[in-house]
Design a protein around this motif. Structure first.
Motif, short mmCIF file in Angstrom:
data_model
loop_
_atom_site.label_atom_id
_atom_site.label_comp_id
_atom_site.label_asym_id
_atom_site.label_seq_id
_atom_site.Cartn_x
_atom_site.Cartn_y
_atom_site.Cartn_z
N PHE A 198 7.31 -14.75 3.95
CA PHE A 198 7.70 -13.38 3.99
C PHE A 198 6.84 -12.73 5.16
O PHE A 198 5.82 -13.13 5.56
N ILE A 199 7.14 -11.54 5.95
CA ILE A 199 6.28 -10.63 6.47
C ILE A 199 5.91 -9.38 5.76
O ILE A 199 6.68 -8.89 4.85
N GLU A 200 4.58 -8.86 6.12
CA GLU A 200 4.12 -7.72 5.36
C GLU A 200 4.01 -6.42 6.34
O GLU A 200 3.73 -6.55 7.48
N VAL A 201 4.72 -5.45 5.82
CA VAL A 201 4.40 -4.19 6.25
C VAL A 201 3.68 -3.26 5.56
O VAL A 201 3.61 -3.03 4.35
N ASP A 202 2.49 -2.78 6.30
CA ASP A 202 1.42 -1.98 5.75
C ASP A 202 1.86 -0.62 5.68
O ASP A 202 2.01 0.01 6.82
N LEU A 203 2.09 0.11 4.45
CA LEU A 203 2.44 1.41 4.79
C LEU A 203 1.03 2.67 4.71
O LEU A 203 1.41 3.82 4.59
N THR A 204 -0.10 2.02 4.73
CA THR A 204 -1.17 2.89 4.72
C THR A 204 -1.09 4.13 5.99
O THR A 204 -0.78 3.68 6.98
N GLY A 205 -1.16 5.24 5.58
CA GLY A 205 -1.37 6.33 6.34
C GLY A 205 0.10 6.77 6.90
O GLY A 205 0.15 7.79 7.56
N THR A 206 1.03 6.37 6.46
CA THR A 206 2.58 6.93 6.96
C THR A 206 2.75 7.80 6.24
O THR A 206 2.55 8.29 5.01
N ASN A 220 0.69 -1.13 0.05
CA ASN A 220 0.13 0.06 0.06
C ASN A 220 0.68 1.15 0.08
O ASN A 220 0.49 2.10 0.75
N GLU A 221 1.95 1.30 -0.76
CA GLU A 221 2.64 2.51 -0.98
C GLU A 221 1.75 3.65 -1.47
O GLU A 221 1.92 4.94 -1.15
N GLU A 222 0.86 3.12 -2.26
CA GLU A 222 -0.10 4.30 -2.86
C GLU A 222 -1.06 5.03 -1.67
O GLU A 222 -1.54 5.92 -2.05
N LYS A 223 -1.26 4.39 -0.66
CA LYS A 223 -2.10 4.73 0.28
C LYS A 223 -1.20 5.63 1.44
O LYS A 223 -1.59 5.88 2.51
N SER A 224 0.10 5.67 1.23
CA SER A 224 1.10 6.41 2.11
C SER A 224 0.98 8.09 1.85
O SER A 224 1.39 8.46 0.69
N PRO A 225 0.59 8.96 2.79
CA PRO A 225 0.27 10.28 2.33
C PRO A 225 1.60 10.93 2.04
O PRO A 225 2.18 11.72 1.22
N GLY A 226 2.59 10.39 2.75
CA GLY A 226 4.22 10.84 2.75
C GLY A 226 4.80 10.43 1.47
O GLY A 226 5.44 11.45 0.85
N ILE A 227 4.46 9.31 1.16
CA ILE A 227 5.08 8.76 -0.44
C ILE A 227 4.43 9.65 -1.42
O ILE A 227 4.87 9.89 -2.41
N LYS A 228 3.19 9.90 -1.17
CA LYS A 228 2.28 10.66 -2.36
C LYS A 228 2.89 12.26 -2.38
O LYS A 228 3.00 12.74 -3.72
N ARG A 229 3.44 12.65 -1.36
CA ARG A 229 4.10 13.96 -1.31
C ARG A 229 5.48 14.07 -1.81
O ARG A 229 6.10 14.84 -1.79
N GLY A 230 6.02 12.86 -2.22
CA GLY A 230 7.14 13.06 -2.85
C GLY A 230 8.42 12.09 -1.70
O GLY A 230 9.38 12.23 -1.89
N GLY A 231 7.81 11.59 -0.67
CA GLY A 231 8.68 10.94 0.34
C GLY A 231 9.17 9.76 -0.02
O GLY A 231 8.63 9.34 -1.07
N VAL A 232 10.48 9.45 0.42
CA VAL A 232 11.06 8.35 0.01
C VAL A 232 11.06 7.04 1.12
O VAL A 232 11.25 7.28 2.09
N LEU A 233 10.49 6.00 0.47
CA LEU A 233 10.51 4.77 1.42
C LEU A 233 12.20 4.47 1.64
O LEU A 233 12.81 3.81 0.71
N ASN A 234 12.39 4.33 3.11
CA ASN A 234 13.90 4.17 3.38
C ASN A 234 13.94 2.78 4.17
O ASN A 234 13.51 2.79 5.27
N ILE A 235 14.20 1.77 3.55
CA ILE A 235 14.35 0.40 4.01
C ILE A 235 15.34 0.02 4.81
O ILE A 235 16.62 -0.07 4.41
N VAL A 236 15.17 0.16 6.07
CA VAL A 236 16.47 -0.36 6.93
C VAL A 236 16.57 -1.84 7.09
O VAL A 236 17.78 -2.19 7.12
N ARG A 237 15.63 -2.77 6.90
CA ARG A 237 15.90 -4.14 6.97
C ARG A 237 15.16 -4.95 5.86
O ARG A 237 13.89 -4.67 5.79
N HIS A 238 15.79 -5.37 4.86
CA HIS A 238 15.07 -6.08 3.68
C HIS A 238 14.49 -7.55 4.24
O HIS A 238 13.91 -8.24 3.78
#
Length: 211
Positions: A146-154, A114-132
């Motif tokens: 795998f484990i899932e991380v939901d980015l909704t609302g971030t 849900n990157e498309e549901k992240s207000p921060g990413i929508k505004r040009g923010g960058v997802l910085n992955i600390v642990r793959h």
């Protein structure tokens, strides 16, 4: 849960050591060892082709396998492997016997949703992955794919910690003494530069003597 199991044919090796391993490789096979479950180690030789495609096919270290050693079937989990540093050929594999109550530490990949549901990413923010990947302690027969991380609302500046991730039953992080970060939503480079410039101007204004 973990991927579907598969089966590998193997031959028992009577001799071990570097000389024996080289001989096995010359014959187009890969030396390996099965250990654990309170039984003596078992040296085996596997088909080079089978091992190569399993290693490079993904999920090798998180998938239970059955090894048929001269007719005797042993359930195992690959624990480690060595590749030729130049040609990427498999050189050796270690397998752990899997019993009914076997528990293991294993690295599990992280997927972000849900990157498309992240207000921060929508505004040009960058997802910085600390642990793959995250290391977990879990039953050998219940390893997550795998484990899932939901980015909704971030939003920009937010951090996603392990406590925010819904984990399967009996799957626990090996790092248990802190709520570690998996990813952050960072400000885009342009915004960082603007914020830095604004902070500099503000600092200079405060430092200037009053007229």
């Amino acid at each position: 849960m973990s991927q579907a199991s598969y089966e590998l044919k193997a031959e028992a090796r009577e001799q071990v050591g570097k000389g024996s391993a080289r001989s096995v490789r010359r014959n187009g096979k890969v030396p390996a060892v099965i250990y654990g479950d309170k039984q003596p180690p078992l040296a085996i030789a596997l088909s080079y082709k089978d091992v190569y495609y399993k290693i490079h096919g993904g999920g090798f270290l998180t998938t239970i396998a059955t090894i048929d050693v001269d007719g005797k079937k042993i359930q195992v989990l690959p624990k480690d492997y060595q590749l030729d540093p130049i040609r990427d050929f498999p050189m050796h594999v270690d397998f752990l016997r899997v019993g009914k109550n076997t528990e293991v530490n294993v690295n599990v990949p992280v997927r972000f949703l849900n990157e498309e549901k992240s207000p921060g990413i929508k505004r040009g923010g960058v997802l910085n992955i600390v642990r793959h990947e995250v290391e977990f302690h879990c039953p050998a027969n219940a390893i997550p794919d795998f484990i899932e991380v939901d980015l909704t609302g971030t939003d920009i500046g937010d951090s996603i910690h392990i406590s925010a991730v819904k984990l399967p039953r009996d799957v626990k992080p090996v790092i248990a003494d802190r709520d570690f970060t998996i990813a952050t939503v960072a400000a885009p480079a342009g915004l960082k530069s603007e914020d830095s410039a604004a902070a500099t101007e503000e600092g200079e204004a405060e430092a200037a003597p009053e007229e």
